[in-house]
Enzyme design. Structure first.
Site, PDB file in Angstrom:
ATOM      1  N   PRO A   1       0.787  -1.223   0.000  1.00  7.57           N
ATOM      2  CA  PRO A   1       0.000   0.000   0.000  1.00  7.57           C
ATOM      3  C   PRO A   1       0.831   1.291   0.000  1.00  7.57           C
ATOM      4  O   PRO A   1       1.876   1.355   0.637  1.00  7.57           O
ATOM      5  CB  PRO A   1      -0.821  -0.097   1.288  1.00  7.57           C
ATOM      6  CG  PRO A   1      -0.115  -1.079   2.137  1.00  7.57           C
ATOM      7  CD  PRO A   1       0.530  -2.040   1.183  1.00  7.57           C
ATOM      8  N   ASN A   2       0.313   2.247  -0.734  1.00  9.42           N
ATOM      9  CA  ASN A   2       0.855   3.611  -0.825  1.00  9.42           C
ATOM     10  C   ASN A   2       2.139   3.721  -1.641  1.00  9.42           C
ATOM     11  O   ASN A   2       2.624   4.833  -1.887  1.00  9.42           O
ATOM     12  CB  ASN A   2       1.073   4.229   0.576  1.00  9.42           C
ATOM     13  CG  ASN A   2      -0.223   4.288   1.358  1.00  9.42           C
ATOM     14  OD1 ASN A   2      -1.212   4.806   0.861  1.00  9.42           O
ATOM     15  ND2 ASN A   2      -0.251   3.740   2.568  1.00  9.42           N
TER      16      ASN A   2
ATOM     17  N   ARG B   1       5.014  11.013  -2.419  1.00  8.58           N
ATOM     18  CA  ARG B   1       4.803  10.651  -1.010  1.00  8.58           C
ATOM     19  C   ARG B   1       6.101  10.835  -0.216  1.00  8.58           C
ATOM     20  O   ARG B   1       7.103  10.164  -0.489  1.00  8.58           O
ATOM     21  CB  ARG B   1       4.382   9.179  -0.950  1.00  8.58           C
ATOM     22  CG  ARG B   1       4.259   8.632   0.431  1.00  8.58           C
ATOM     23  CD  ARG B   1       4.128   7.112   0.427  1.00  8.58           C
ATOM     24  NE  ARG B   1       4.036   6.628   1.780  1.00  8.58           N
ATOM     25  CZ  ARG B   1       4.289   5.390   2.153  1.00  8.58           C
ATOM     26  NH1 ARG B   1       4.613   4.475   1.260  1.00  8.58           N
ATOM     27  NH2 ARG B   1       4.204   5.036   3.408  1.00  8.58           N
TER      28      ARG B   1
ATOM     29  N   TYR C   1      11.339   8.769   1.051  1.00  5.99           N
ATOM     30  CA  TYR C   1      11.320   7.742  -0.005  1.00  5.99           C
ATOM     31  C   TYR C   1      11.964   8.180  -1.312  1.00  5.99           C
ATOM     32  O   TYR C   1      12.058   7.388  -2.246  1.00  5.99           O
ATOM     33  CB  TYR C   1       9.867   7.301  -0.258  1.00  5.99           C
ATOM     34  CG  TYR C   1       9.216   6.705   0.966  1.00  5.99           C
ATOM     35  CD1 TYR C   1       9.691   5.512   1.511  1.00  5.99           C
ATOM     36  CD2 TYR C   1       8.140   7.330   1.600  1.00  5.99           C
ATOM     37  CE1 TYR C   1       9.113   4.956   2.648  1.00  5.99           C
ATOM     38  CE2 TYR C   1       7.544   6.784   2.727  1.00  5.99           C
ATOM     39  CZ  TYR C   1       8.034   5.605   3.246  1.00  5.99           C
ATOM     40  OH  TYR C   1       7.465   5.058   4.369  1.00  5.99           O
TER      41      TYR C   1
ATOM     42  N   ASN D   1       8.009  -5.811  -0.958  1.00  5.39           N
ATOM     43  CA  ASN D   1       7.960  -4.662  -0.063  1.00  5.39           C
ATOM     44  C   ASN D   1       6.489  -4.534   0.315  1.00  5.39           C
ATOM     45  O   ASN D   1       5.692  -3.960  -0.441  1.00  5.39           O
ATOM     46  CB  ASN D   1       8.467  -3.392  -0.745  1.00  5.39           C
ATOM     47  CG  ASN D   1       8.448  -2.197   0.200  1.00  5.39           C
ATOM     48  OD1 ASN D   1       7.895  -2.274   1.299  1.00  5.39           O
ATOM     49  ND2 ASN D   1       9.031  -1.086  -0.226  1.00  5.39           N
TER      50      ASN D   1
ATOM     51  N   ALA E   1       3.286  -0.896   4.719  1.00  8.79           N
ATOM     52  CA  ALA E   1       2.748  -0.890   6.092  1.00  8.79           C
ATOM     53  C   ALA E   1       2.287  -2.282   6.547  1.00  8.79           C
ATOM     54  O   ALA E   1       2.328  -2.592   7.746  1.00  8.79           O
ATOM     55  CB  ALA E   1       1.594   0.102   6.183  1.00  8.79           C
TER      56      ALA E   1
ATOM     57  N   HIS F   1       4.305  -4.608   8.948  1.00  9.33           N
ATOM     58  CA  HIS F   1       4.295  -4.480  10.410  1.00  9.33           C
ATOM     59  C   HIS F   1       3.008  -5.000  11.052  1.00  9.33           C
ATOM     60  O   HIS F   1       2.865  -4.940  12.275  1.00  9.33           O
ATOM     61  CB  HIS F   1       4.496  -2.998  10.788  1.00  9.33           C
ATOM     62  CG  HIS F   1       5.543  -2.320   9.959  1.00  9.33           C
ATOM     63  ND1 HIS F   1       6.862  -2.735   9.955  1.00  9.33           N
ATOM     64  CD2 HIS F   1       5.488  -1.279   9.081  1.00  9.33           C
ATOM     65  CE1 HIS F   1       7.556  -1.963   9.119  1.00  9.33           C
ATOM     66  NE2 HIS F   1       6.736  -1.079   8.573  1.00  9.33           N
TER      67      HIS F   1
ATOM     68  N   ASP G   1       1.364 -15.756   6.869  1.00 10.10           N
ATOM     69  CA  ASP G   1       0.898 -17.140   6.732  1.00 10.10           C
ATOM     70  C   ASP G   1       0.982 -17.623   5.286  1.00 10.10           C
ATOM     71  O   ASP G   1       1.331 -18.777   5.033  1.00 10.10           O
ATOM     72  CB  ASP G   1      -0.549 -17.262   7.233  1.00 10.10           C
ATOM     73  CG  ASP G   1      -0.623 -17.243   8.754  1.00 10.10           C
ATOM     74  OD1 ASP G   1       0.434 -17.375   9.410  1.00 10.10           O
ATOM     75  OD2 ASP G   1      -1.746 -17.097   9.288  1.00 10.10           O
TER      76      ASP G   1
ATOM     77  N   GLU H   1      12.963  -9.548   1.322  1.00 11.95           N
ATOM     78  CA  GLU H   1      12.165  -8.407   1.791  1.00 11.95           C
ATOM     79  C   GLU H   1      12.951  -7.132   1.503  1.00 11.95           C
ATOM     80  O   GLU H   1      14.146  -7.054   1.805  1.00 11.95           O
ATOM     81  CB  GLU H   1      11.934  -8.571   3.305  1.00 11.95           C
ATOM     82  CG  GLU H   1      11.196  -7.424   3.950  1.00 11.95           C
ATOM     83  CD  GLU H   1      11.028  -7.633   5.471  1.00 11.95           C
ATOM     84  OE1 GLU H   1      11.433  -8.691   6.003  1.00 11.95           O
ATOM     85  OE2 GLU H   1      10.514  -6.701   6.113  1.00 11.95           O
TER      86      GLU H   1
ATOM     87  N   HIS I   1      12.869  -2.758   1.702  1.00 14.07           N
ATOM     88  CA  HIS I   1      12.268  -1.478   2.117  1.00 14.07           C
ATOM     89  C   HIS I   1      13.148  -0.353   1.607  1.00 14.07           C
ATOM     90  O   HIS I   1      14.381  -0.428   1.712  1.00 14.07           O
ATOM     91  CB  HIS I   1      12.156  -1.378   3.643  1.00 14.07           C
ATOM     92  CG  HIS I   1      11.265  -2.427   4.213  1.00 14.07           C
ATOM     93  ND1 HIS I   1       9.899  -2.360   4.114  1.00 14.07           N
ATOM     94  CD2 HIS I   1      11.562  -3.592   4.830  1.00 14.07           C
ATOM     95  CE1 HIS I   1       9.377  -3.437   4.669  1.00 14.07           C
ATOM     96  NE2 HIS I   1      10.356  -4.210   5.110  1.00 14.07           N
TER      97      HIS I   1
ATOM     98  N   SER J   1      13.212   2.753   2.844  1.00 10.26           N
ATOM     99  CA  SER J   1      13.773   3.373   4.051  1.00 10.26           C
ATOM    100  C   SER J   1      14.258   2.249   4.979  1.00 10.26           C
ATOM    101  O   SER J   1      14.097   1.068   4.669  1.00 10.26           O
ATOM    102  CB  SER J   1      12.699   4.207   4.753  1.00 10.26           C
ATOM    103  OG  SER J   1      11.679   3.355   5.270  1.00 10.26           O
TER     104      SER J   1
ATOM    105  N   ARG K   1      13.126   4.228  12.336  1.00 14.47           N
ATOM    106  CA  ARG K   1      11.953   5.110  12.339  1.00 14.47           C
ATOM    107  C   ARG K   1      11.084   4.804  13.573  1.00 14.47           C
ATOM    108  O   ARG K   1      11.580   4.319  14.579  1.00 14.47           O
ATOM    109  CB  ARG K   1      11.213   4.945  11.012  1.00 14.47           C
ATOM    110  CG  ARG K   1      12.115   5.327   9.809  1.00 14.47           C
ATOM    111  CD  ARG K   1      11.430   5.106   8.489  1.00 14.47           C
ATOM    112  NE  ARG K   1      10.226   5.932   8.361  1.00 14.47           N
ATOM    113  CZ  ARG K   1       9.311   5.744   7.416  1.00 14.47           C
ATOM    114  NH1 ARG K   1       9.468   4.773   6.522  1.00 14.47           N
ATOM    115  NH2 ARG K   1       8.252   6.520   7.366  1.00 14.47           N
TER     116      ARG K   1
ATOM    117  N   ARG L   1       7.258   0.512  13.443  1.00 11.51           N
ATOM    118  CA  ARG L   1       7.827  -0.057  12.212  1.00 11.51           C
ATOM    119  C   ARG L   1       8.933  -1.069  12.501  1.00 11.51           C
ATOM    120  O   ARG L   1       9.551  -1.602  11.589  1.00 11.51           O
ATOM    121  CB  ARG L   1       8.396   1.056  11.318  1.00 11.51           C
ATOM    122  CG  ARG L   1       7.363   2.017  10.798  1.00 11.51           C
ATOM    123  CD  ARG L   1       7.975   3.049   9.859  1.00 11.51           C
ATOM    124  NE  ARG L   1       7.148   4.233   9.819  1.00 11.51           N
ATOM    125  CZ  ARG L   1       6.087   4.383   9.023  1.00 11.51           C
ATOM    126  NH1 ARG L   1       5.745   3.434   8.180  1.00 11.51           N
ATOM    127  NH2 ARG L   1       5.373   5.486   9.064  1.00 11.51           N
TER     128      ARG L   1
END
Ligand code: DQA
Length: 149
Positions: A10-11, A18, A23, A80, A83, A86, A93, A104, A106, A108, A113, A117
Site C-alpha cells: 500500500p501507498n 509521497r 522515499y 515490499n 505498512a 508491520h 501465513d 524483503e 524497504h 527506508s 523510524r 515499524r
C-alpha cells in the site's frame, strides 16, 4: 527464462510525491523499470505488481504457491509489503507456504523510524532483508537472486 515476482504494498503507488524526504523522488514506474532492466542483464524477467489491498497481495502469493505445486513458476519473490509488513499475519501465513526464496525490501530503514515499524512479519520468512538503500535495494535483491541461480 526465469521469472521473479515483485510485490509492492500500500501507498507505494504514490512514490515520487509521497514523503520524498524519506522515499526519494523516484516513482514506482522507475523502480519497475530498474527491476526489469536488472533482470534482463541476467536473462531473467520480472512480474511487478502493486496493491493497496492486503487480500489481493495474499491472493497473488497464493497463486504463486498453486503454480509452484505444478511446476516452479517463480525463481524468487521480492516483497515490499509497506505498512502491511508491520501488521499482516495473513501475508506472513501465505508466505510460509511458498517454496521459492523470499527477499524483503524497504526503501527506508524501518528500524531507524517509529517503534511501530520495528516489527516485521515478513522477516522471519525472508532469506535476506534489504532496507535503507532506496530503489537500489530492489536491484541488489535481483543481483542476489541471479547469483544464487
Ligand atoms: C516501507 C517502510 C514501511 O514502514 C512503510 O509503511 C512503507 C514503506 C519502505 O519501503 O521503506 O509504506 O516499506
Amino acid at each position: 527464462m526465469k521469472k521473479i515476482l515483485i510485490l509492492n504494498g500500500p501507498n507505494l503507488n504514490f512514490l515520487g510525491t509521497r514523503e520524498p524526504e524519506i522515499y526519494g523522488h523516484g516513482t514506482l514506474a522507475d523502480i519497475e523499470k530498474l527491476c526489469a532492466d536488472t533482470a534482463v542483464q541476467h536473462d531473467m524477467k520480472v512480474d511487478c505488481r502493486q496493491s493497496n489491498h492486503e487480500g489481493e497481495l495474499v491472493t497473488w502469493i497464493q497463486e504463486a504457491i498453486t503454480a509452484e505445486n505444478k511446476e516452479p513458476q517463480f525463481a524468487a519473490l521480492i516483497i515490499n509489503a509497506a505498512a502491511y509488513t508491520h501488521t499482516s499475519v495473513a501475508i506472513h501465513d501465505s508466505l510460509k507456504m511458498l517454496s521459492c526464496p523470499i527477499i524483503e525490501v524497504h526503501l527506508s530503514d524501518p528500524d531507524t523510524r517509529e517503534k511501530f515499524r520495528h516489527t516485521s512479519y515478513i522477516s522471519p520468512l525472508a532469506q535476506n532483508v534489504i532496507k535503507g538503500k532506496g530503489a537500489d535495494g530492489y536491484r541488489q535483491a535481483i543481483e542476489e537472486i541471479a547469483k544464487e541461480l
